[in-house]
Design a protein around this motif. Structure first.
Motif, PDB file in Angstrom:
ATOM      1  N   CYS A 126     -13.050   2.994 -16.161  1.00  0.00           N
ATOM      2  CA  CYS A 126     -12.733   1.640 -16.781  1.00  0.00           C
ATOM      3  C   CYS A 126     -13.648   0.706 -16.650  1.00  0.00           C
ATOM      4  N   SER A 127     -14.269   0.089 -17.653  1.00  0.00           N
ATOM      5  CA  SER A 127     -15.418  -0.993 -17.815  1.00  0.00           C
ATOM      6  C   SER A 127     -14.910  -2.258 -17.062  1.00  0.00           C
ATOM      7  N   LEU A 128     -13.677  -2.557 -17.120  1.00  0.00           N
ATOM      8  CA  LEU A 128     -13.087  -3.566 -16.625  1.00  0.00           C
ATOM      9  C   LEU A 128     -12.891  -3.623 -15.036  1.00  0.00           C
ATOM     10  N   PRO A 129     -12.562  -4.863 -14.540  1.00  0.00           N
ATOM     11  CA  PRO A 129     -12.229  -4.698 -13.204  1.00  0.00           C
ATOM     12  C   PRO A 129     -10.844  -4.180 -12.970  1.00  0.00           C
ATOM     13  N   SER A 130     -10.716  -2.970 -12.063  1.00  0.00           N
ATOM     14  CA  SER A 130      -9.611  -2.392 -11.783  1.00  0.00           C
ATOM     15  C   SER A 130      -9.329  -2.277 -10.341  1.00  0.00           C
ATOM     16  N   ALA A 131      -8.013  -2.228  -9.849  1.00  0.00           N
ATOM     17  CA  ALA A 131      -7.766  -2.014  -8.663  1.00  0.00           C
ATOM     18  C   ALA A 131      -6.237  -1.422  -8.551  1.00  0.00           C
ATOM     19  N   PHE A 132      -5.950  -1.040  -7.328  1.00  0.00           N
ATOM     20  CA  PHE A 132      -4.552  -0.304  -7.059  1.00  0.00           C
ATOM     21  C   PHE A 132      -4.194  -0.490  -5.783  1.00  0.00           C
ATOM     22  N   TYR A 133      -3.108  -0.951  -5.547  1.00  0.00           N
ATOM     23  CA  TYR A 133      -2.187  -1.380  -4.256  1.00  0.00           C
ATOM     24  C   TYR A 133      -1.038  -0.679  -4.389  1.00  0.00           C
ATOM     25  N   ALA A 134      -0.593  -0.272  -3.108  1.00  0.00           N
ATOM     26  CA  ALA A 134       0.838   0.308  -2.659  1.00  0.00           C
ATOM     27  C   ALA A 134       1.334  -0.096  -1.503  1.00  0.00           C
ATOM     28  N   ALA A 205       8.942   2.568  -2.377  1.00  0.00           N
ATOM     29  CA  ALA A 205       7.584   2.616  -2.706  1.00  0.00           C
ATOM     30  C   ALA A 205       7.344   1.390  -3.866  1.00  0.00           C
ATOM     31  N   LEU A 206       6.352   0.572  -3.616  1.00  0.00           N
ATOM     32  CA  LEU A 206       5.776  -0.302  -4.722  1.00  0.00           C
ATOM     33  C   LEU A 206       4.437  -0.287  -4.787  1.00  0.00           C
ATOM     34  N   THR A 207       3.888  -0.138  -6.021  1.00  0.00           N
ATOM     35  CA  THR A 207       2.634  -0.038  -6.450  1.00  0.00           C
ATOM     36  C   THR A 207       2.262  -1.314  -7.546  1.00  0.00           C
ATOM     37  N   ALA A 208       0.893  -1.550  -7.221  1.00  0.00           N
ATOM     38  CA  ALA A 208       0.488  -2.778  -8.319  1.00  0.00           C
ATOM     39  C   ALA A 208      -0.984  -2.198  -8.895  1.00  0.00           C
ATOM     40  N   LEU A 209      -0.751  -2.085 -10.141  1.00  0.00           N
ATOM     41  CA  LEU A 209      -2.153  -1.627 -10.797  1.00  0.00           C
ATOM     42  C   LEU A 209      -2.703  -2.794 -11.729  1.00  0.00           C
ATOM     43  N   ILE A 210      -3.996  -3.212 -11.460  1.00  0.00           N
ATOM     44  CA  ILE A 210      -4.557  -4.141 -12.186  1.00  0.00           C
ATOM     45  C   ILE A 210      -5.865  -3.395 -13.035  1.00  0.00           C
TER      46      ILE A 210
END
Length: 399
Positions: A126-134, A205-210
């Motif tokens: 991904c060329s955009l800023p991307s992040a993952f949290y859980a 479980a909770l996930t956050a994808l940006i």
């Protein structure tokens, strides 16, 4: 009449500065408005409509005559927001903190990845800023939460064939949501086959994808995600508990029951990964399920940070309390790590009985974070009433 953005802005000025409450005596527009320099010009269609009214203008007039303008302004406001978000690209940074609290063992786990592309490599570019949290809040032992964390990159990105980004549009976002749903269900099945995890052990479980300015939150259980937008709370998840009426109806429709606030007398949540002694064979409706709920949002410059945490926080703290605490901390030191620690310490101070885990994700870099100006006191201008208006007001007050 075609409502332009300029006219909408003028209408908003009028609504903001009109100080006549509903039911009060009607006053002339010039008497009750203390218009700023950005106020409508004398030739404005909005002001012309106000001044052309045969009766003095009051709250009832604004509530009725401007109703269509306000409705149109909602549509235009969405267009303005969408236009601003095209220019907005979040600068993602985060901090996390966890404590065992009053429990004998630590059953929480969490994941914090500020640069997802660098973490998963060829699996997801991904060329955009991307992040993952859980956040994973285990019960019946720590094994289920630990297993999901240990295998998260495979479960959420490799096994589900997450779509590669060519363009972030509605089709891509729908595919992404379907992949995340599949990941939750595959993780649930993996726990059933994992010999190191007891059938009475599970985890929420909770996930956050940006991805760029797109935020996708998936939740199964009672962890929670809360977005701060200009200091106000935007709820990004729904707790799956017996107190949530849609969940009660779903559970009871498939033969489940609640005893003293617990699902089948055992669990305080109605969705979770694992806990296979409480689930029916694959394909049969079950009171306890692993399928997540989703919330999607397009981030704008107004979105300051996201908080995700286990129920050890939310059992003793309201959403607004948490947001205000973090926002105050960001004003003082601009450090999301310290803010996450402050959240956990505050939950401990409030005597939470559970493990406590918090992640704070900010959407602006320290160099570009703006200081929050102190709230300004609104100035009101005293108005003089015509004799007719005074008589009307007197008769209204005297009944």
């Amino acid at each position: 009449m075609i409502v332009s953005p300029k006219m909408v802005a003028e209408a908003e000025v009028l609504c903001q500065y009109l100080c006549v409450p509903r039911g009060a005596a009607n006053l002339q527009i010039d008497d009750v408005l203390d218009l700023p320099p950005s106020s409508p010009s004398p030739s404005s269609p909005i002001l012309q409509a106000v001044r052309a009214c045969p009766e003095p203008v009051g709250a009832e007039f604004v509530a009725t005559r401007f109703e269509s303008v306000v409705d149109c302004s909602d549509i235009i406001q969405e267009a303005v927001i969408e236009s601003s978000t095209i220019k907005f690209v979040p600068s993602i940074r985060s901090g996390s903190y966890a404590e065992i609290g009053l429990r004998k063992s630590m059953e929480d786990e969490h994941i914090r990845i500020d640069d997802l592309s660098a973490e998963v490599g060829s699996l997801f570019r991904c060329s955009l800023p991307s992040a993952f949290y859980a956040v994973f809040d285990g019960h019946g032992g720590p094994e289920a939460a630990a297993y999901i964390k240990r295998n998260a990159m495979r479960l959420f990105f490799e096994d589900v064939d997450i779509p590669q980004i060519s363009e972030i549009n509605d089709i891509f976002l729908e595919e992404l949501e379907n992949c995340h749903r599949k990941a939750f269900l595959l993780a649930d099945l993996a726990l059933a086959d994992e010999c190191t995890v007891s059938s009475s052990c599970g985890t929420t479980a909770l996930t956050a994808l940006i991805l760029g300015r797109h935020l996708l939150v998936a939740n199964a259980g009672d962890c929670r995600a809360v977005l701060c937008r200009k200091g106000q709370v935007v709820e990004m998840s729904q707790d799956h508990r017996p107190s949530y009426l849609p969940e009660r109806k779903r559970v009871e429709a498939v033969g489940g029951y609640f005893l003293d606030g617990y699902l089948n007398g055992v669990l305080s949540v109605t969705r979770a990964l694992g806990d296979w002694e409480m689930k029916f064979p694959d394909g049969s409706p079950s009171p306890l399920i692993a399928e997540p709920d989703f919330r999607q949002i397009i981030l704008t410059e107004d979105d300051e940070f996201l908080i995700i945490g286990c129920d050890g926080i939310w059992d003793v703290m309201s959403n607004q309390h948490a947001v205000s605490l973090v926002r105050r901390g960001m004003r003082q030191h601009n450090n999301p790590q310290q803010c996450a620690r402050d959240l956990v310490m505050e939950a401990s101070r409030l005597n939470t009985p559970d493990n406590v885990t918090a992640i704070v994700i900010c959407f602006s870099s320290p160099d570009h974070s703006e200081a929050f100006p102190p709230p300004q006191r609104r100035r009101f201008r005293c108005c003089s009433l015509s004799e007719e208006a005074r008589n009307r007001l007197k008769s209204l007050l005297e009944g």
